[in-house]
Design a protein around this motif. Structure first.
Motif, PDB file in Angstrom:
ATOM      1  N   LEU A  24       0.794  -1.121   0.078  1.00  0.00           N
ATOM      2  CA  LEU A  24       0.128   0.023  -0.003  1.00  0.00           C
ATOM      3  C   LEU A  24       0.924   1.341  -0.118  1.00  0.00           C
ATOM      4  O   LEU A  24       2.059   1.289   0.308  1.00  0.00           O
ATOM      5  CB  LEU A  24      -0.800  -0.076   1.151  1.00  0.00           C
ATOM      6  CG  LEU A  24      -2.259  -0.652   0.989  1.00  0.00           C
ATOM      7  CD1 LEU A  24      -2.958  -1.010   2.313  1.00  0.00           C
ATOM      8  CD2 LEU A  24      -3.136   0.459   0.202  1.00  0.00           C
ATOM      9  N   MET A  25       0.115   2.229  -0.372  1.00  0.00           N
ATOM     10  CA  MET A  25       0.842   3.609  -0.102  1.00  0.00           C
ATOM     11  C   MET A  25       1.252   3.982   1.186  1.00  0.00           C
ATOM     12  O   MET A  25       0.585   3.516   2.207  1.00  0.00           O
ATOM     13  CB  MET A  25      -0.365   4.801  -0.471  1.00  0.00           C
ATOM     14  CG  MET A  25      -0.890   4.618  -1.826  1.00  0.00           C
ATOM     15  SD  MET A  25      -2.658   5.582  -1.974  1.00  0.00           S
ATOM     16  CE  MET A  25      -3.848   4.665  -1.447  1.00  0.00           C
ATOM     17  N   ASP A  48       5.648   4.701 -10.547  1.00  0.00           N
ATOM     18  CA  ASP A  48       4.818   5.759 -10.721  1.00  0.00           C
ATOM     19  C   ASP A  48       5.854   6.959 -11.391  1.00  0.00           C
ATOM     20  O   ASP A  48       5.384   7.758 -12.424  1.00  0.00           O
ATOM     21  CB  ASP A  48       4.435   6.360  -9.221  1.00  0.00           C
ATOM     22  CG  ASP A  48       3.615   5.795  -8.610  1.00  0.00           C
ATOM     23  OD1 ASP A  48       2.707   4.907  -9.327  1.00  0.00           O
ATOM     24  OD2 ASP A  48       3.210   5.892  -7.329  1.00  0.00           O
ATOM     25  N   GLY A  93       3.543   1.156  -7.739  1.00  0.00           N
ATOM     26  CA  GLY A  93       2.627   2.025  -7.168  1.00  0.00           C
ATOM     27  C   GLY A  93       1.522   0.897  -6.529  1.00  0.00           C
ATOM     28  O   GLY A  93       1.396  -0.240  -6.996  1.00  0.00           O
ATOM     29  N   PRO A 133      -3.803  11.024  -4.986  1.00  0.00           N
ATOM     30  CA  PRO A 133      -5.155  11.320  -5.280  1.00  0.00           C
ATOM     31  C   PRO A 133      -6.272  10.586  -4.966  1.00  0.00           C
ATOM     32  O   PRO A 133      -7.413  11.015  -4.389  1.00  0.00           O
ATOM     33  CB  PRO A 133      -5.297  11.103  -7.033  1.00  0.00           C
ATOM     34  CG  PRO A 133      -3.841  10.453  -7.414  1.00  0.00           C
ATOM     35  CD  PRO A 133      -2.784  10.580  -6.246  1.00  0.00           C
ATOM     36  N   ARG A 151      -7.303  -5.061  -0.478  1.00  0.00           N
ATOM     37  CA  ARG A 151      -6.159  -5.378  -0.997  1.00  0.00           C
ATOM     38  C   ARG A 151      -5.164  -6.543  -0.431  1.00  0.00           C
ATOM     39  O   ARG A 151      -4.597  -7.175  -1.412  1.00  0.00           O
ATOM     40  CB  ARG A 151      -5.148  -4.095  -1.245  1.00  0.00           C
ATOM     41  CG  ARG A 151      -5.991  -3.180  -2.102  1.00  0.00           C
ATOM     42  CD  ARG A 151      -5.148  -2.052  -2.607  1.00  0.00           C
ATOM     43  NE  ARG A 151      -5.568  -1.186  -3.594  1.00  0.00           N
ATOM     44  CZ  ARG A 151      -5.012   0.083  -4.081  1.00  0.00           C
ATOM     45  NH1 ARG A 151      -3.781   0.323  -3.479  1.00  0.00           N
ATOM     46  NH2 ARG A 151      -5.370   0.673  -5.123  1.00  0.00           N
TER      47      ARG A 151
HETATM   48  C1  S3P Z   1      -1.962   4.156  -5.844  1.00  0.00           C
HETATM   49  C2  S3P Z   1      -0.739   4.390  -5.211  1.00  0.00           C
HETATM   50  C3  S3P Z   1       0.368   5.337  -5.861  1.00  0.00           C
HETATM   51  C4  S3P Z   1      -0.053   5.819  -7.036  1.00  0.00           C
HETATM   52  C5  S3P Z   1      -1.442   6.128  -7.277  1.00  0.00           C
HETATM   53  C6  S3P Z   1      -2.374   5.063  -6.850  1.00  0.00           C
HETATM   54  C7  S3P Z   1      -2.973   3.088  -5.310  1.00  0.00           C
HETATM   55  O1  S3P Z   1       1.661   4.927  -5.461  1.00  0.00           O
HETATM   56  O2  S3P Z   1       0.422   4.627  -8.104  1.00  0.00           O
HETATM   57  O3  S3P Z   1      -1.611   7.209  -6.688  1.00  0.00           O
HETATM   58  O4  S3P Z   1      -3.777   2.712  -6.047  1.00  0.00           O
HETATM   59  O5  S3P Z   1      -2.627   2.537  -4.066  1.00  0.00           O
HETATM   60  P1  S3P Z   1       2.417   4.485  -4.022  1.00  0.00           P
HETATM   61  O6  S3P Z   1       1.895   3.236  -3.658  1.00  0.00           O
HETATM   62  O7  S3P Z   1       3.951   4.746  -4.289  1.00  0.00           O
HETATM   63  O8  S3P Z   1       1.917   5.732  -3.231  1.00  0.00           O
END
Ligand code: S3P
Length: 186
Positions: A24-25, A48, A93, A133, A151
């Protein structure tokens, strides 16, 4: 420490494969991935960043101008291209491994490592930057919590599961290297 560039070290089974970090992010894929690449003497790629370069737009602008579906199409293409490069370390990502086709290609061509962290850790980290976003909403923490639940069944399909703890990044890098020693091709 293993060094897949050092001819005197026995060649570990992961030597011929890209090491792809999923999760995850806020899991630390980019920060830890960059350091892991340095340690292994490999190139580092961040999907990304590569999507941003290809589109000439930031991730936020791609979502705002073209929508998430378009972003996902670009993400899939970029990942396929990156997975055809010589073995490197790849930070993906957070949504990349959720797509069935991307997940299949990643499982085929890379050693996949789930960088796993609990919700509070992820939340604390993502608040430091305003570049995601999916989290630009009033109920961002609840949404992140939903993403954890939705997830995890996908991330848990990664080859290796490594906890991304707070503290020096080298601890997580070393935990990944240790886990990689246990990996054998299936
Ligand atoms: C996303 C994670 C982001 C980036 C986008 C969507 C997601 O990357 O790809 O904002 O769907 O979890 P990071 O995991 O590097 O933040």
């Amino acid at each position: 420490m293993p060094d897949d560039n050092d001819p005197s070290s026995p060649t570990p089974p992961f030597a011929g494969r890209t090491i792809a970090l999923v999760g995850l992010m806020g899991a630390g894929k980019s920060t830890v991935g960059r350091r892991l690449a340095e340690k292994l003497g490999r190139e580092f790629y961040d999907s990304d960043t590569e999507i941003e370069k290809a589109a000439g737009l930031s991730i936020s602008d791609i979502f705002a101008l073209h929508g998430e579906a378009d972003f996902r199409r670009g993400e899939k293409q970029v990942l396929k291209r990156l997975l055809d490069l010589p073995p490197h370390v790849l930070a993906t990502g957070g949504g990349a491994f959720i797509d069935a086709e991307t997940r299949e290609v990643m499982k085929e061509k890379a050693v996949t490592v789930w960088l796993n962290a609990d919700l509070e850790t992820l939340w604390r980290r993502v608040q430091k930057r305003d570049n995601r976003p999916l989290l630009k909403r009033a109920d961002a923490k609840a949404h992140l919590s939903n993403l954890v639940t939705e997830r995890e069944p996908f991330y848990s399909q990664a080859d290796l599961n490594v906890q991304s703890k707070d503290g020096p990044h080298t601890n997580t890098v070393n935990a990944i290297l240790k886990a990689l020693q246990t990996w054998t091709p299936t």
